[in-house]
Design an enzyme around this catalytic site. Structure first.
Site, PDB file in Angstrom:
ATOM      1  N   LYS A 129      -2.555 -11.048  -3.632  1.00 12.43           N
ATOM      2  CA  LYS A 129      -1.134 -11.409  -3.708  1.00 12.43           C
ATOM      3  C   LYS A 129      -0.800 -12.651  -2.863  1.00 12.43           C
ATOM      4  CE  LYS A 129       0.477  -6.712  -4.714  1.00 12.43           C
ATOM      5  NZ  LYS A 129       1.526  -5.699  -4.424  1.00 12.43           N
ATOM      6  N   PHE A 148      13.249  -1.931  -6.096  1.00 14.52           N
ATOM      7  CA  PHE A 148      12.498  -3.047  -5.525  1.00 14.52           C
ATOM      8  C   PHE A 148      11.997  -4.026  -6.580  1.00 14.52           C
ATOM      9  CE2 PHE A 148       9.447   0.530  -5.969  1.00 14.52           C
ATOM     10  CZ  PHE A 148       8.479  -0.046  -6.780  1.00 14.52           C
ATOM     11  N   ARG A 179      -9.206   1.465  -5.246  1.00 18.83           N
ATOM     12  CA  ARG A 179      -8.038   2.029  -4.560  1.00 18.83           C
ATOM     13  C   ARG A 179      -8.418   2.505  -3.155  1.00 18.83           C
ATOM     14  NH1 ARG A 179      -3.656   2.196  -7.564  1.00 18.83           N
ATOM     15  NH2 ARG A 179      -2.621   3.948  -6.554  1.00 18.83           N
ATOM     16  N   ARG A 212      -5.454  -3.204   2.983  1.00 19.74           N
ATOM     17  CA  ARG A 212      -4.022  -3.226   3.310  1.00 19.74           C
ATOM     18  C   ARG A 212      -3.775  -2.946   4.788  1.00 19.74           C
ATOM     19  NH1 ARG A 212      -2.420  -0.198  -2.279  1.00 19.74           N
ATOM     20  NH2 ARG A 212      -1.755  -2.026  -3.499  1.00 19.74           N
ATOM     21  N   ASN A 250       1.658  -6.556   0.484  1.00 21.34           N
ATOM     22  CA  ASN A 250       0.543  -5.665   0.852  1.00 21.34           C
ATOM     23  C   ASN A 250      -0.808  -6.197   0.369  1.00 21.34           C
ATOM     24  OD1 ASN A 250       0.878  -5.130  -1.848  1.00 21.34           O
ATOM     25  ND2 ASN A 250       1.020  -2.907  -1.651  1.00 21.34           N
ATOM     26  N   HIS A 263      -3.161  -5.853  -5.302  1.00 21.91           N
ATOM     27  CA  HIS A 263      -2.799  -4.852  -6.318  1.00 21.91           C
ATOM     28  C   HIS A 263      -4.077  -4.368  -6.976  1.00 21.91           C
ATOM     29  CE1 HIS A 263      -1.081  -2.944  -9.883  1.00 21.91           C
ATOM     30  NE2 HIS A 263      -2.031  -3.576 -10.562  1.00 21.91           N
TER      31      HIS A 263
HETATM   32  P1  CMP Z   1       1.353  -2.693  -6.343  1.00 18.90           P
HETATM   33  O1  CMP Z   1       0.099  -1.901  -6.298  1.00 18.90           O
HETATM   34  O2  CMP Z   1       1.255  -4.127  -6.656  1.00 18.90           O
HETATM   35  O3  CMP Z   1       2.355  -2.013  -7.403  1.00 18.90           O
HETATM   36  C1  CMP Z   1       3.758  -2.180  -7.314  1.00 18.90           C
HETATM   37  C2  CMP Z   1       4.172  -2.822  -6.034  1.00 18.90           C
HETATM   38  O4  CMP Z   1       5.527  -2.684  -5.677  1.00 18.90           O
HETATM   39  C3  CMP Z   1       3.437  -2.176  -4.884  1.00 18.90           C
HETATM   40  O5  CMP Z   1       2.070  -2.552  -4.924  1.00 18.90           O
HETATM   41  C4  CMP Z   1       4.218  -2.682  -3.688  1.00 18.90           C
HETATM   42  O6  CMP Z   1       3.712  -3.895  -3.173  1.00 18.90           O
HETATM   43  C5  CMP Z   1       5.600  -2.971  -4.282  1.00 18.90           C
HETATM   44  N1  CMP Z   1       6.666  -2.195  -3.656  1.00 18.90           N
HETATM   45  C6  CMP Z   1       7.714  -2.723  -3.017  1.00 18.90           C
HETATM   46  N2  CMP Z   1       8.514  -1.747  -2.552  1.00 18.90           N
HETATM   47  C7  CMP Z   1       7.953  -0.569  -2.909  1.00 18.90           C
HETATM   48  C8  CMP Z   1       8.312   0.797  -2.722  1.00 18.90           C
HETATM   49  N3  CMP Z   1       9.420   1.155  -2.056  1.00 18.90           N
HETATM   50  N4  CMP Z   1       7.494   1.745  -3.218  1.00 18.90           N
HETATM   51  C9  CMP Z   1       6.358   1.391  -3.908  1.00 18.90           C
HETATM   52  N5  CMP Z   1       5.981   0.101  -4.121  1.00 18.90           N
HETATM   53  C10 CMP Z   1       6.765  -0.869  -3.614  1.00 18.90           C
END
Ligand code: CMP
Length: 140
Positions: free
Chosen positions: A11, A59, A87, A104, A114, A117
């Site tokens: 990211k 979000f 994961r 992470r 974070n 993905h």
């Molecule tokens: P990712 O695995 O990219 O999938 C969705 C993304 O939404 C997640 O990682 C987080 O970086 C982002 N995100 C932001 N806020 C939240 C939240 N409150 N809960 C879950 N994902 C979030």
């Protein structure tokens, strides 16, 4: 054990800090092979399409803004149980809850920034890989 492929995205928070190589090393050290990779600057509509499953979440807008705030590296990882393996290597979504030694935990700045993905199931991996790559770009 099944050989699988999964989609990974490094990211903008991680590309900004020049962490691509360190993150790729985590995958390779854990027996995942990078069989496709490209650095792109996502458009807003690409981010909205990729994260459409989250469209109703509070979000969503901030997430899409963040994902087009700088370059990302989209990649396909291959290996035994690659979806689950990746994961485990990434750690929990919120870096504050991630285990020691995960990407992470070591690199994530916040739940949004974070650093990586990864697909959450083999079914979604196939959809997400096809979102960014054609079959001829996957070189195992
Ligand atoms: P990712 O695995 O990219 O999938 C969705 C993304 O939404 C997640 O990682 C987080 O970086 C982002 N995100 C932001 N806020 C939240 C939240 N409150 N809960 C879950 N994902 C979030």
């Amino acid at each position: 054990m099944a050989i699988q492929r999964t989609l990974s995205i490094i990211k903008p928070d991680a590309t900004r800090r020049n962490l691509t190589g360190q993150i790729n090393a985590r995958f390779e050290e854990n027996d995942l092979r990078i069989v496709a990779q490209k650095r792109i600057h996502m458009t807003r509509s690409q981010a909205e399409g990729f994260y459409a499953v989250h469209a109703e979440r509070a979000f969503f807008g901030d997430l899409c803004d963040f994902m087009c705030s700088g370059p990302v590296v989209v990649q396909v990882l291959e290996g035994e149980n690659a979806v689950t393996a990746n994961r485990d290597i990434m750690g929990a979504t919120n870096p504050a809850n991630a285990d020691e030694g995960t990407i992470r935990k070591d690199f994530g700045e916040s739940i949004e920034a974070n650093s990586v993905h990864g697909s959450d199931s083999p079914e979604n991996a196939a959809i997400e890989i096809a979102f960014f790559f054609s079959q001829t770009e996957l070189v195992g």
